[in-house]
Design a protein around this motif. Structure first.
Motif, PDB file in Angstrom:
ATOM      1  N   LEU A  73      18.596 -59.266  -6.207  1.00 46.03           N
ATOM      2  CA  LEU A  73      17.433 -58.160  -6.460  1.00 46.03           C
ATOM      3  C   LEU A  73      16.230 -58.845  -6.981  1.00 46.03           C
ATOM      4  CD1 LEU A  73      19.529 -55.288  -8.147  1.00 46.03           C
ATOM      5  CD2 LEU A  73      18.693 -55.195  -5.946  1.00 46.03           C
ATOM      6  N   THR A  74      15.255 -58.836  -6.166  1.00 42.83           N
ATOM      7  CA  THR A  74      14.023 -59.924  -6.372  1.00 42.83           C
ATOM      8  C   THR A  74      12.604 -59.069  -6.328  1.00 42.83           C
ATOM      9  OG1 THR A  74      13.312 -61.888  -6.399  1.00 42.83           O
ATOM     10  CG2 THR A  74      14.512 -61.385  -4.476  1.00 42.83           C
ATOM     11  N   LYS A  75      11.958 -59.902  -6.042  1.00 46.76           N
ATOM     12  CA  LYS A  75      10.311 -59.371  -5.559  1.00 46.76           C
ATOM     13  C   LYS A  75      10.062 -59.586  -4.261  1.00 46.76           C
ATOM     14  CE  LYS A  75       5.650 -60.622  -7.395  1.00 46.76           C
ATOM     15  NZ  LYS A  75       4.967 -59.953  -8.546  1.00 46.76           N
ATOM     16  N   ASP A  88      10.291 -56.939   4.199  1.00 50.06           N
ATOM     17  CA  ASP A  88      11.525 -56.852   2.924  1.00 50.06           C
ATOM     18  C   ASP A  88      12.433 -55.719   3.237  1.00 50.06           C
ATOM     19  OD1 ASP A  88      10.955 -59.326   1.748  1.00 50.06           O
ATOM     20  OD2 ASP A  88       8.859 -58.329   1.027  1.00 50.06           O
ATOM     21  N   ILE A 117      14.123 -53.283   0.926  1.00 46.89           N
ATOM     22  CA  ILE A 117      13.588 -52.664  -0.458  1.00 46.89           C
ATOM     23  C   ILE A 117      14.495 -51.721  -1.236  1.00 46.89           C
ATOM     24  CG2 ILE A 117      11.000 -53.029  -0.182  1.00 46.89           C
ATOM     25  CD1 ILE A 117      10.584 -49.951   0.286  1.00 46.89           C
ATOM     26  N   SER A 177      14.067 -48.698  -7.949  1.00 43.32           N
ATOM     27  CA  SER A 177      14.486 -48.935  -9.362  1.00 43.32           C
ATOM     28  C   SER A 177      14.644 -47.392  -9.808  1.00 43.32           C
ATOM     29  CB  SER A 177      13.466 -49.616 -10.008  1.00 43.32           C
ATOM     30  OG  SER A 177      13.621 -49.504 -11.366  1.00 43.32           O
ATOM     31  N   LYS A 214       8.828 -47.966  -8.804  1.00 42.12           N
ATOM     32  CA  LYS A 214       9.162 -49.423  -8.669  1.00 42.12           C
ATOM     33  C   LYS A 214      10.222 -49.744  -7.755  1.00 42.12           C
ATOM     34  CE  LYS A 214       6.449 -50.809 -12.399  1.00 42.12           C
ATOM     35  NZ  LYS A 214       6.155 -51.718 -13.733  1.00 42.12           N
ATOM     36  N   PHE A 269      12.709 -53.228  -5.929  1.00 43.72           N
ATOM     37  CA  PHE A 269      13.218 -54.505  -5.824  1.00 43.72           C
ATOM     38  C   PHE A 269      12.879 -54.864  -4.097  1.00 43.72           C
ATOM     39  CE2 PHE A 269      15.731 -53.026  -9.390  1.00 43.72           C
ATOM     40  CZ  PHE A 269      15.395 -54.173 -10.248  1.00 43.72           C
TER      41      PHE A 269
END
Ligand code: ASP
Length: 496
Positions: A197-199, A207, A209, A212, A218, A220
């Protein structure tokens, strides 16, 4: 299934299962089939699946029993069995799960199959227990399953994986990874996991996604590769890192590309381009030669991008002759000297391979000044094998000014740079060592080792061509409750 054992005993695959004394769990009182050839005269209990059952008249039945280590011929001779057990034998069908106790006996001379690992012995059954039954199979698994409908195979992937070819692919994959790991651990590398779980990363693909729940609005992103984390580990002073890392890329699936793939991901400090290439070459050589493969040319030939394009019209190529292909030879080569940037459709610049790369030393000045952009070459190296790109990496920009210049050339404003890679620029201020690394695609490597043309044949639970998971049929619709919890309002595609 005999074929599986014959193959695993020849080259091309370290069996890891035959030739070793396998650890027998005492309380299981169970003998692995691969161990039975040395147990003539002994009483054993074997457990496994019925590969075939042949009833000969009303006194004799032959069962080929398969476990994870091999296949064993079991003879059920009615006069040796109690009436109850003999009746049970009559019920047995393909893929039933059995426990069989009996004596290992030498086969009569005419029945010996010297080319098969258990071909000199058989088990004379005394006791047979049906541990579980099996419904008629949706497709045949005792032959190559590649011609069978893909959706059906993936729906019942656990059955497909019982077939000889796919089981072998799993074991080749396992051996490849273990050999690489052994090499790396022996060369002072540390295996470290990095977050899933990252940016969102600027690595060229879309990506996946993840919303959250705790921070509405928002998201990740699942990593396209551990690129930034492994570089941060270099800043942390780890010096030699690796992991078998899962990479997620939301791209249209293709024969050699899926939503998920695994990389042997490596990063090293205080190295130059040649050091990484040399280390990878040693690792690959150690790994595949110990599996019985032949490498066409060592050291691996090095071809520049320009030469490759001129000669093959592409940056990957197949150096094998027809004879090499027949013999399963592996033809590795390095491609180097790629342009750092290419034109975007809008007329700007974007990176060709990896935005975190260092330009070649002779182009550093131009890079920092944003000059002669089309001529700047990067330190990127791609490993090509039998027509596939089987890995790629580079020496990285460890000076914030160099990474900053890359983003400036790509037209990022200062704000955008900060938002995208500000954390890397910040980290590089604190004594970042020179470093470089590589990611080797495990699936592409295993495709080369096994001769498979599709990525899904070398993954345990792959996606269908239309992007659905095997067996579980994801993606699926979420309940209103789950959507609310994740703060998601679903738009219909036509509203986009
Ligand atoms: N991050 C790169 C990739 O996933 C590999 C590397 O440069 O180490 O392709």
């Amino acid at each position: 299934m005999w074929a599986r054992l014959v193959r695993s005993n020849t080259n091309k695959q370290s069996s890891g299962r035959t030739g070793h004394a396998l650890y027998a769990l005492q309380h299981m009182q169970r003998t692995w089939i691969s161990e039975t050839p040395t147990m003539t005269g002994k009483n054993v209990i074997v457990k496994g699946w019925v590969r075939t059952v042949r009833v000969m008249g009303d006194k004799l039945a032959f069962i080929d029993l398969r476990d994870a280590s091999g296949v064993l011929q079991v003879v059920c001779y009615k006069p040796d069995l109690s009436g109850e057990i003999a009746a049970l034998v009559g019920e047995i069908k393909t893929e039933y799960v059995l426990e069989i106790e009996g004596e290992i006996k030498t086969r009569g001379a005419k029945q010996v199959r010297a080319d098969q690992p258990t071909g000199t012995i058989e088990l004379a059954a005394k006791r047979v227990v049906i541990l579980n039954r099996c419904e008629p199979l949706p497709f045949e698994i005792d032959k190559d399953t590649s011609g069978i409908n893909e959706e059906l195979r993936l729906k019942h992937r656990y059955l497909d994986l019982r077939s000889d070819r796919l089981y072998r692919n799993l074991t080749v994959r396992n051996t490849f990874i273990q050999n690489c790991r052994q090499f790396l651990l022996g060369n002072r590398f540390t295996e470290i996991e990095t977050p899933y779980l990252t940016k969102a990363t600027p690595e060229g693909s879309r990506d996946f996604i993840v919303p959250s729940r705790l921070q509405p609005g928002k998201f990740f992103a699942l990593p396209q590769s551990p690129q930034q984390y492994k570089q941060l580990l270099m800043v942390a002073g780890v010096e030699r890192y690796f992991q078998t890392a899962r990479c997620f890329r939301d791209e249209d699936p293709r024969a050699d590309r899926g939503f998920e793939h695994t990389q042997i991901d490596i990063e090293m400090s205080f190295v130059e381009r040649e050091d990484v290439m040399h280390m990878v070459e040693l690792m690959i050589t150690h790994t595949v030669e110990s599996m019985g493969y032949t490498i066409k040319q060592k050291p691996f030939p090095r071809v520049t991008y320009q030469e490759s394009m001129a000669k093959y019209g592409a940056d990957k190529f197949d150096l094998r002759t027809e004879e090499d292909k027949q013999k399963g030879v592996l033809a590795y080569a390095w491609v180097v000297d790629f342009p750092f940037f290419e034109k975007t459709e809008e007329g700007g610049w974007t990176f060709t391979h990896n935005p975190f790369s260092q330009p070649k030393p002779e182009f550093l000045e131009d890079h920092l000044a944003g000059r002669n952009i089309e001529h700047i070459l990067t330190t990127q190296y791609d490993l090509v094998c039998n027509g596939y790109e089987s890995g790629g990496g580079s020496i990285r920009a460890h000076d914030p000014a160099v990474l900053g210049a890359t983003y400036k050339t790509m037209g990022y404003t200062q704000e955008e740079v900060k938002e995208s890679v500000g954390h890397m620029l910040e980290a590089f201020k604190y004594g970042a060592p020179p470093h470089g690394g590589i990611g080797l695609g495990i699936e592409r490597n295993i495709m080369n080792l096994t001769g498979e043309s599709y990525l899904r044949e070398v993954q345990a639970f792959p996606m269908t061509g239309s992007g659905h998971t095997a067996v579980m049929d994801a993606p699926s619709v979420l309940s209103e409750k789950s959507l609310k919890e994740a703060n998601i309002l679903v738009r219909k595609p036509e509203e986009n």
